[in-house]
Design a protein around this motif. Structure first.
Motif, PDB file in Angstrom:
ATOM      1  N   VAL A 291      53.012  65.347  16.462  1.00  0.00           N
ATOM      2  CA  VAL A 291      53.390  66.717  16.835  1.00  0.00           C
ATOM      3  C   VAL A 291      52.586  67.179  18.042  1.00  0.00           C
ATOM      4  CG1 VAL A 291      53.329  69.135  16.109  1.00  0.00           C
ATOM      5  CG2 VAL A 291      54.179  67.388  14.544  1.00  0.00           C
ATOM      6  N   THR A 292      51.282  66.900  18.028  1.00  0.00           N
ATOM      7  CA  THR A 292      50.427  67.303  19.150  1.00  0.00           C
ATOM      8  C   THR A 292      50.857  66.622  20.446  1.00  0.00           C
ATOM      9  OG1 THR A 292      48.533  67.641  17.671  1.00  0.00           O
ATOM     10  CG2 THR A 292      48.057  67.348  20.021  1.00  0.00           C
ATOM     11  N   ASN A 293      51.106  65.327  20.381  1.00  0.00           N
ATOM     12  CA  ASN A 293      51.536  64.589  21.579  1.00  0.00           C
ATOM     13  C   ASN A 293      52.878  65.090  22.097  1.00  0.00           C
ATOM     14  OD1 ASN A 293      49.236  62.985  21.526  1.00  0.00           O
ATOM     15  ND2 ASN A 293      50.207  61.357  20.333  1.00  0.00           N
ATOM     16  N   ALA A 294      53.812  65.336  21.175  1.00  0.00           N
ATOM     17  CA  ALA A 294      55.134  65.818  21.572  1.00  0.00           C
ATOM     18  C   ALA A 294      55.041  67.220  22.171  1.00  0.00           C
ATOM     19  CB  ALA A 294      56.077  65.822  20.374  1.00  0.00           C
ATOM     20  N   ASP A 295      54.200  68.069  21.602  1.00  0.00           N
ATOM     21  CA  ASP A 295      54.031  69.424  22.116  1.00  0.00           C
ATOM     22  C   ASP A 295      53.404  69.409  23.510  1.00  0.00           C
ATOM     23  OD1 ASP A 295      54.179  72.313  21.677  1.00  0.00           O
ATOM     24  OD2 ASP A 295      52.001  72.234  21.650  1.00  0.00           O
ATOM     25  N   ASN A 296      52.402  68.546  23.705  1.00  0.00           N
ATOM     26  CA  ASN A 296      51.783  68.426  25.027  1.00  0.00           C
ATOM     27  C   ASN A 296      52.781  67.917  26.064  1.00  0.00           C
ATOM     28  OD1 ASN A 296      49.322  69.302  24.059  1.00  0.00           O
ATOM     29  ND2 ASN A 296      48.546  67.241  23.677  1.00  0.00           N
ATOM     30  N   ALA A 297      53.574  66.921  25.679  1.00  0.00           N
ATOM     31  CA  ALA A 297      54.575  66.373  26.599  1.00  0.00           C
ATOM     32  C   ALA A 297      55.609  67.431  26.973  1.00  0.00           C
ATOM     33  CB  ALA A 297      55.259  65.165  25.962  1.00  0.00           C
ATOM     34  N   LEU A 298      55.998  68.257  25.999  1.00  0.00           N
ATOM     35  CA  LEU A 298      56.972  69.309  26.266  1.00  0.00           C
ATOM     36  C   LEU A 298      56.384  70.355  27.225  1.00  0.00           C
ATOM     37  CD1 LEU A 298      59.695  70.633  25.717  1.00  0.00           C
ATOM     38  CD2 LEU A 298      58.692  71.733  23.708  1.00  0.00           C
ATOM     39  N   THR A 299      55.139  70.714  27.010  1.00  0.00           N
ATOM     40  CA  THR A 299      54.480  71.691  27.890  1.00  0.00           C
ATOM     41  C   THR A 299      54.426  71.185  29.325  1.00  0.00           C
ATOM     42  OG1 THR A 299      53.111  72.527  26.066  1.00  0.00           O
ATOM     43  CG2 THR A 299      52.348  72.966  28.309  1.00  0.00           C
ATOM     44  N   ILE A 300      54.056  69.926  29.483  1.00  0.00           N
ATOM     45  CA  ILE A 300      53.972  69.340  30.824  1.00  0.00           C
ATOM     46  C   ILE A 300      55.333  69.285  31.496  1.00  0.00           C
ATOM     47  CG2 ILE A 300      53.465  67.203  32.081  1.00  0.00           C
ATOM     48  CD1 ILE A 300      51.207  66.714  30.048  1.00  0.00           C
ATOM     49  N   SER A 301      56.371  68.941  30.734  1.00  0.00           N
ATOM     50  CA  SER A 301      57.714  68.859  31.320  1.00  0.00           C
ATOM     51  C   SER A 301      58.222  70.241  31.745  1.00  0.00           C
ATOM     52  CB  SER A 301      58.694  68.202  30.338  1.00  0.00           C
ATOM     53  OG  SER A 301      58.727  68.894  29.102  1.00  0.00           O
ATOM     54  N   PHE A 302      57.874  71.300  30.994  1.00  0.00           N
ATOM     55  CA  PHE A 302      58.226  72.660  31.400  1.00  0.00           C
ATOM     56  C   PHE A 302      57.503  73.035  32.694  1.00  0.00           C
ATOM     57  CE2 PHE A 302      59.935  73.786  27.115  1.00  0.00           C
ATOM     58  CZ  PHE A 302      61.080  74.428  27.547  1.00  0.00           C
ATOM     59  N   ILE A 303      56.227  72.676  32.784  1.00  0.00           N
ATOM     60  CA  ILE A 303      55.449  72.974  33.990  1.00  0.00           C
ATOM     61  C   ILE A 303      56.035  72.244  35.196  1.00  0.00           C
ATOM     62  CG2 ILE A 303      53.201  72.633  35.100  1.00  0.00           C
ATOM     63  CD1 ILE A 303      51.906  73.116  32.378  1.00  0.00           C
ATOM     64  N   THR A 304      56.433  70.984  34.998  1.00  0.00           N
ATOM     65  CA  THR A 304      57.011  70.195  36.089  1.00  0.00           C
ATOM     66  C   THR A 304      58.276  70.846  36.633  1.00  0.00           C
ATOM     67  OG1 THR A 304      56.115  68.142  35.143  1.00  0.00           O
ATOM     68  CG2 THR A 304      57.920  67.937  36.734  1.00  0.00           C
ATOM     69  N   LEU A 305      59.146  71.299  35.737  1.00  0.00           N
ATOM     70  CA  LEU A 305      60.380  71.950  36.174  1.00  0.00           C
ATOM     71  C   LEU A 305      60.077  73.279  36.860  1.00  0.00           C
ATOM     72  CD1 LEU A 305      63.430  71.971  36.359  1.00  0.00           C
ATOM     73  CD2 LEU A 305      63.531  72.978  34.071  1.00  0.00           C
ATOM     74  N   ALA A 306      59.132  74.036  36.319  1.00  0.00           N
ATOM     75  CA  ALA A 306      58.761  75.317  36.940  1.00  0.00           C
ATOM     76  C   ALA A 306      58.229  75.097  38.358  1.00  0.00           C
ATOM     77  CB  ALA A 306      57.716  76.025  36.089  1.00  0.00           C
ATOM     78  N   GLN A 307      57.448  74.055  38.545  1.00  0.00           N
ATOM     79  CA  GLN A 307      56.912  73.766  39.873  1.00  0.00           C
ATOM     80  C   GLN A 307      58.009  73.335  40.835  1.00  0.00           C
ATOM     81  OE1 GLN A 307      53.841  70.908  38.941  1.00  0.00           O
ATOM     82  NE2 GLN A 307      52.305  72.494  38.579  1.00  0.00           N
ATOM     83  N   LEU A 308      58.985  72.593  40.339  1.00  0.00           N
ATOM     84  CA  LEU A 308      60.117  72.216  41.184  1.00  0.00           C
ATOM     85  C   LEU A 308      60.902  73.451  41.619  1.00  0.00           C
ATOM     86  CD1 LEU A 308      61.595  68.988  39.516  1.00  0.00           C
ATOM     87  CD2 LEU A 308      60.774  69.208  41.856  1.00  0.00           C
ATOM     88  N   MET A 309      61.049  74.404  40.701  1.00  0.00           N
ATOM     89  CA  MET A 309      61.768  75.641  41.020  1.00  0.00           C
ATOM     90  C   MET A 309      60.904  76.606  41.825  1.00  0.00           C
ATOM     91  SD  MET A 309      64.091  76.491  37.652  1.00  0.00           S
ATOM     92  CE  MET A 309      62.720  76.661  36.514  1.00  0.00           C
TER      93      MET A 309
END
Length: 455
Positions: free
Chosen positions: A208-226
């Motif tokens: 759960v911790t690993n999946a939550d961290n991965a999800l947070t990073i992927s949201f940040i990546t998309l936000a930075q692209l936008m």
């Protein structure tokens, strides 16, 4: 009959209404925007600084094009010169005298290149091609960003489902641990069984911790692209993949490549760069030809001489300007004979540059061909992988369900139970990954065909 409402009743109603209002406001405030893939692409294309820089380069190319066109027109320049002299001079009488002299000479000149080896004409044509190349270059940047956004968006979708599956598994593991503790308390399980259950809970918590961290990073990546604040909170729209299953049947690699050649910005840009290089050779060849120039001038002259002893009378400014008018025409021919072979060297460099751009264009086409054939093959493989992963997950889920029932009545030990549970979890994650990999591979084909990316 009057209705009388007591103070206490009124207070209760007011408190209830206030609570409803505050709750509704809080829910509206907390609610996060749901961003579709189309919206994510739109925001990225509007905000990205690479696109802004490319558009500025377009404006520079447009100014170069305008400048090249205006360079074909005749030049027209006005001039005005004046001189003042004073001091002792040997005048005609042979006596040195103090004199003062002032002169003013206005004029206007025009020049035009009658023939210059068509260098200016070819420069206009080349700059027009470069302007078009600048616009296509912007399209290429947009195209590359779209693929990055799609990739990042898919990462979010995958990580969301992965987190959901991990949380569900954690809940199952915790229930199992509670059951093991209860069975241990009545003497039906051993400490080893309890320890195994605790281990499964710990593993599920880590997932759960690993999946939550991965999800947070992927949201940040998309936000930075936008190009929006990395702390922005938003949700993404989950796709329906039912319409893409077996989609590879409608895609043929050769047809996709043929269609992409006519619309893909990378190919257009490479072709325009080759055209510009060809015009560069024509421009360089212009230096081998004679240059014929025509010039004309129109001017006048005014002079004021002050010499007190000689008592010289100066004509008025207007009289002198009218009487001293001069006109002239000139024709100049420049024939290049030997200039350190600079013209020949310039042509050679332009020819080499053309060969380089032609090679780059062919490399771009070859790379596109390889990528598309690989993409079509990857899509077919992704369909097969998803079908297999889905079957494997269903089989592991059914097997775990049967084994869980046996475990609950003491017919299966904790090690076999944990092993089956791990296999089920792994099969589910593999199925989720295969599902989004299939969706991504299908969208890659749409990307090369210039289609709008939609879910």
């Amino acid at each position: 009959m009057k209705t009388i409402i007591s103070y206490n009743a009124f207070s209760k109603h007011l408190l209830a209404l206030t609570f409803v209002f505050v709750t509704a406001f809080a829910q509206k405030t907390v609610a996060q925007e749901v961003i579709t893939i189309q919206r994510a692409i739109e925001v990225t294309l509007n905000n990205n600084l690479q696109i802004t820089k490319s558009k500025l380069s377009e404006r520079l190319a447009e100014e170069n094009f305008k400048q090249a066109k205006l360079a074909q027109y005749p030049t027209l320049n006005a001039s005005a010169g004046q001189n003042m002299n004073w001091g002792r001079n040997n005048v005609s009488s042979g006596v040195y005298e103090n004199t003062q002299n002032y002169s003013f000479s206005p004029g206007v000149g025009v020049g035009i290149d009658v023939f210059n080896g068509f260098a200016k004409v070819n420069q206009v044509r080349q700059n027009k091609i470069l302007l078009e190349a600048g616009k296509v270059g912007t399209d290429k940047i947009k195209n590359d960003l779209i693929l990055q956004v799609v990739t990042s968006y898919m990462e979010i979708l995958y990580n969301k489902d992965r987190l959901k599956a991990s949380k569900e598994q954690l809940e199952v593991s915790r229930k199992q641990l509670k059951q093991q503790q209860e069975l241990l308390d009545v003497g039906n399980k051993t400490l080893a069984d309890l320890a195994e259950s605790k281990s499964q809970v710990a593993i599920a918590e880590l997932d759960v911790t690993n999946a939550d961290n991965a999800l947070t990073i992927s949201f940040i990546t998309l936000a930075q692209l936008m190009d929006i604040p990395s702390s922005s909170r938003f949700e993404v729209q989950a796709p329906d993949i039912s319409n893409i299953v077996r989609s590879s049947n409608i895609y043929g690699a050769e047809q996709v490549y043929a269609d992409a050649l006519g619309i893909f910005p990378d190919i257009k840009l490479a072709a325009l760069q080759t055209q510009a290089a060809k015009k560069g050779i024509d421009i360089a060849k212009g230096s081998l030809y004679p240059r014929l120039s025509l010039s004309g001038n129109y001017g006048s002259f005014y002079n004021y001489n002050y010499n007190l002893p000689a008592n010289i009378q100066n004509e008025s400014f207007r009289t002198q300007i009218e009487n001293n008018v001069s006109k002239g025409l000139g024709l100049s021919l420049s024939i290049p004979i030997f200039n350190g072979l600079q013209a020949r060297s310039g042509i050679k460099k332009a020819q080499i540059n053309l060969l380089q751009t032609q090679a780059d264009e062919q490399i771009t086409k070859n790379n596109l061909n390889k990528i598309i054939y690989q993409a079509v093959a990857d899509l077919k493989a992704a369909e097969s992988t998803y079908a297999s992963a889905n079957k494997a997950f269903e089989a592991q889920k059914e097997a775990f369900s049967v084994l869980e029932q046996r475990y609950n009545v003491g017919l299966v030990n904790s090690l076999d139970y944990s092993t089956s549970q791990t296999k089920r979890n792994t099969a589910e994650i593999d199925m989720i990954r295969a599902r989004y990999d299939l969706l991504f591979k299908a969208k890659v084909i749409d990307y090369y065909l210039g289609k709008q990316i939609v879910f």
